[in-house]
Design a protein around this motif. Sequence first.
Motif, PDB file in Angstrom:
ATOM      1  N   ALA A  47       1.132  -1.051  -0.044  1.00 21.18           N
ATOM      2  CA  ALA A  47       0.208   0.350  -0.124  1.00 21.18           C
ATOM      3  C   ALA A  47       1.228   1.686   0.146  1.00 21.18           C
ATOM      4  CB  ALA A  47      -0.975   0.180   1.038  1.00 21.18           C
ATOM      5  N   ILE A  48       1.432   1.354   0.665  1.00 19.58           N
ATOM      6  CA  ILE A  48       2.562   2.059   0.600  1.00 19.58           C
ATOM      7  C   ILE A  48       3.597   3.237  -0.228  1.00 19.58           C
ATOM      8  CG2 ILE A  48       5.121   3.100   1.750  1.00 19.58           C
ATOM      9  CD1 ILE A  48       4.538   2.768   4.755  1.00 19.58           C
ATOM     10  N   GLY A  49       4.053   1.392  -0.766  1.00 20.29           N
ATOM     11  CA  GLY A  49       4.988   1.752  -2.532  1.00 20.29           C
ATOM     12  C   GLY A  49       3.681   1.981  -3.486  1.00 20.29           C
ATOM     13  N   LYS A  50       2.452   2.108  -3.631  1.00 18.79           N
ATOM     14  CA  LYS A  50       1.427   2.181  -4.400  1.00 18.79           C
ATOM     15  C   LYS A  50       0.692   3.910  -3.701  1.00 18.79           C
ATOM     16  CE  LYS A  50      -3.269   1.302  -5.825  1.00 18.79           C
ATOM     17  NZ  LYS A  50      -4.579   0.867  -6.054  1.00 18.79           N
ATOM     18  N   HIS A  51       0.818   4.014  -2.721  1.00 22.83           N
ATOM     19  CA  HIS A  51       0.992   5.413  -2.236  1.00 22.83           C
ATOM     20  C   HIS A  51       1.858   6.343  -2.482  1.00 22.83           C
ATOM     21  CE1 HIS A  51      -1.386   8.826  -0.426  1.00 22.83           C
ATOM     22  NE2 HIS A  51      -0.362   9.296   0.346  1.00 22.83           N
ATOM     23  N   TYR A  52       3.192   6.219  -2.296  1.00 17.11           N
ATOM     24  CA  TYR A  52       3.997   6.429  -2.936  1.00 17.11           C
ATOM     25  C   TYR A  52       4.614   6.735  -4.415  1.00 17.11           C
ATOM     26  CZ  TYR A  52       3.726   8.140   2.270  1.00 17.11           C
ATOM     27  OH  TYR A  52       3.355   8.624   3.008  1.00 17.11           O
ATOM     28  N   GLY A  53       4.840   5.795  -4.971  1.00 18.27           N
ATOM     29  CA  GLY A  53       5.432   5.234  -6.692  1.00 18.27           C
ATOM     30  C   GLY A  53       6.342   4.461  -6.433  1.00 18.27           C
ATOM     31  N   PHE A  54       6.289   3.633  -5.941  1.00 18.31           N
ATOM     32  CA  PHE A  54       7.319   2.741  -5.979  1.00 18.31           C
ATOM     33  C   PHE A  54       7.293   1.136  -5.845  1.00 18.31           C
ATOM     34  CE2 PHE A  54       7.440   3.084  -1.116  1.00 18.31           C
ATOM     35  CZ  PHE A  54       7.555   1.301  -0.522  1.00 18.31           C
ATOM     36  N   THR A  55       8.085   0.487  -6.448  1.00 18.49           N
ATOM     37  CA  THR A  55       7.729  -0.708  -6.480  1.00 18.49           C
ATOM     38  C   THR A  55       8.416  -1.581  -5.623  1.00 18.49           C
ATOM     39  OG1 THR A  55       7.005  -0.961  -9.251  1.00 18.49           O
ATOM     40  CG2 THR A  55       7.781  -2.804  -7.718  1.00 18.49           C
ATOM     41  N   PRO A  56       7.908  -2.409  -4.684  1.00 16.70           N
ATOM     42  CA  PRO A  56       8.622  -3.230  -3.323  1.00 16.70           C
ATOM     43  C   PRO A  56       9.283  -4.192  -3.778  1.00 16.70           C
ATOM     44  CG  PRO A  56       6.450  -2.968  -3.134  1.00 16.70           C
ATOM     45  CD  PRO A  56       6.360  -2.754  -4.292  1.00 16.70           C
ATOM     46  N   LEU A  57      10.099  -4.979  -3.142  1.00 12.60           N
ATOM     47  CA  LEU A  57      10.907  -6.777  -4.041  1.00 12.60           C
ATOM     48  C   LEU A  57      10.522  -6.777  -2.678  1.00 12.60           C
ATOM     49  CD1 LEU A  57      13.907  -4.856  -6.517  1.00 12.60           C
ATOM     50  CD2 LEU A  57      11.165  -5.163  -7.000  1.00 12.60           C
TER      51      LEU A  57
END
Length: 413
Positions: A47-57
Amino acid sequence: MGQESMGLESKAAMPASNVPPDLLTIATPALVYDAARLRSNADRIQAIGKHYGFTPLLALKASYAGLGGLTQVPGLIPEVGSIGELRLAQRLFPGVLCHGFFVAIAESEWAEIAQGVGHLSFNSLTQAAQFGPRAAAAGIAAAIRVNPLVQVSSHADYDAGAKGCRFGVPLAELPKRLPDYIAGLHVHVLCENTAAELAQVVSMLLREGGHWLAQVQYLNLGGGHLITAAGYDEAPLGAAIHELKQAYPHLNLFFEPGAAWFWQAGSLVTTVRDIVRPSGVATAIIDCSFRAHLNDFLIGSLLADLPLTITGATYVAPADYAQMEAGLRDRTYRIGGLSCATCDTKEYYQFATPLAVGDRLVMENMGHYVDVTYSWFNGLPPPAAYRLTEKGIILERQHPYGEFLESVLPQTL
């Protein structure tokens, strides 16, 4: 992407009083993963990745035993660091192209790596020159790992931003014009850090690395982002990403958390086998070993000087123990491991009542970087792995004698 906080809060670890009775009856030592907590960690990171614009691995190296609770989470992309981890990722996440960072690739490994990764970071300009053109020809987005010389780790052994660290190329040593086969930069200097330290790294990159950021398509900001810890302030993360996007809107961003996926999701359950009192020092001998199974908590590491969190116990510093009155010492214990290593102890822990042989000790937040560093030292089997679900406890992994025999017995015997 917005800078404003999402207001997502990390859940506290499950209180011992809420642990099902099954936890008290399973064979020990046992590493028990909470399926609900694993999923909530994954939901928060995504959710944080989607909100701030990064892809988590998902950095596999943080835990292998805990992966059973994550394989059904949609959209996970594994990050691997060896052929072994690549094969593991392909088995657990079939059809998903991995991100890879290999410290040094052998020529004999290349064909298999090229089939399994979509993004690949090289640790040196030499390796990039050797494999980069082939990576580009295979459609792999290759990156070079760089060292911005920003030191934010609290322990020298984990300081990947130190001058002379073997990881990454210092910015000053990069060519002014990156080779055409390099599509990204990879920076990893955090280690269980907050967003404030991330902001320091981004600030340095913007100040010193803009010339190269303008040439690449993506930036991997590595691991060490403790996003799921209680109290994690996401505001500096949002501000840092916003600043990056403002300056270089073309960049795709990747984070590769490790511990964050498993934070407060694993407990190590042990049993007291004996209590000894040499020279009056009460020592509870448990059926696990710091030397064999929890080496990060013993010597030469980030955790060596940190106390364990044991449910129902309070850590007592050695200096305070030395001044403690005799009555309190009766329920204050050094924890002793099961191996023959003299150093196999952790000091000191005070309990509400004296311990007895057969008592269970639950060590909290042990789901990351524990099972991946096990050994069979002294022939002691590593803890079994369980997953705690709504339907009960599922046995994930045991370590029978045959595993020990196969790993150590010469093939000629």
